[in-house]
Motif scaffolding. Structure first.
Motif: not given
Length: 182
Positions: A96-102, A106-117
């Motif tokens: 349900g996260l916002k799809r990155p457009t720039v 995308l870097n912020e999403l990757a950082d978030l996913l790494e933190a969750v992992e």
């Protein structure tokens, strides 16, 4: 060679005349291929003419290096980029996260996913397979004033200890006496 041809004037008189076998090799297909190459070189003409401000201007590329670079770009275009975009779509749809457009997003999403992992890896896999509501109920007496006030029972203590074993990392599991390891 393309750069030299691009540097020529609009009209050129050439003393070169092809005859015989050399002329026979210039089939319509070959002429079309040459025409396509020249048109392609016309796009980045400033690179071929060595007037571009790019650091690539005048770069000497090793034999095979250009073909390898072209192959990598082709693979990125045909495989890597579509797979990456599909993965981003799946992740954003499922979370349900916002799809990155720039790229910055995308870097912020990757950082978030790494933190969750990293957070998920801190806990035993069994935690995610348990009924968390029953574990919460087992801890509920502590929320309402502690075990002593409610009349601590061996059953409640064992239930709480079992619940701890599911969510604590291996190094923090309770000892046999029920106390947590430091």
């Amino acid at each position: 060679m393309q750069g030299l041809i691009l540097r020529l004037q609009r009209t050129v008189d050439s003393p070169v005349r092809w005859r015989g076998a050399e002329l026979a090799r210039l089939t319509p297909e070959v002429c079309q291929h040459v025409n396509d190459l020249l048109a392609e070189a016309g796009g980045p003409a400033s690179l071929f003419l060595r007037t571009d401000s790019s650091p690539w201007t005048g770069a000497v590329l090793a034999d095979g290096g250009v073909q390898q670079a072209l192959d990598l770009v082709q693979r990125m275009h045909a495989e890597t980029l579509p797979q990456g975009l599909a993965t981003i779509q799946t992740v954003t749809t499922q979370t349900g996260l916002k799809r990155p457009t720039v790229i910055a997003e995308l870097n912020e999403l990757a950082d978030l996913l790494e933190a969750v992992e990293r957070t998920l890896s801190n806990y035993s896999l069994q935690l995610y397979q348990q009924n968390l509501e029953s574990i919460l109920r087992a801890f509920c007496p502590g929320k309402n004033g502690g075990w002593r006030r409610r009349g601590r029972s061996v059953h409640a203590a064992n239930t709480g200890r079992r619940a701890l074993q599911f969510w604590l990392p291996e190094t923090r599991k309770p000892r046999a006496n029920g106390r947590l390891r430091p």
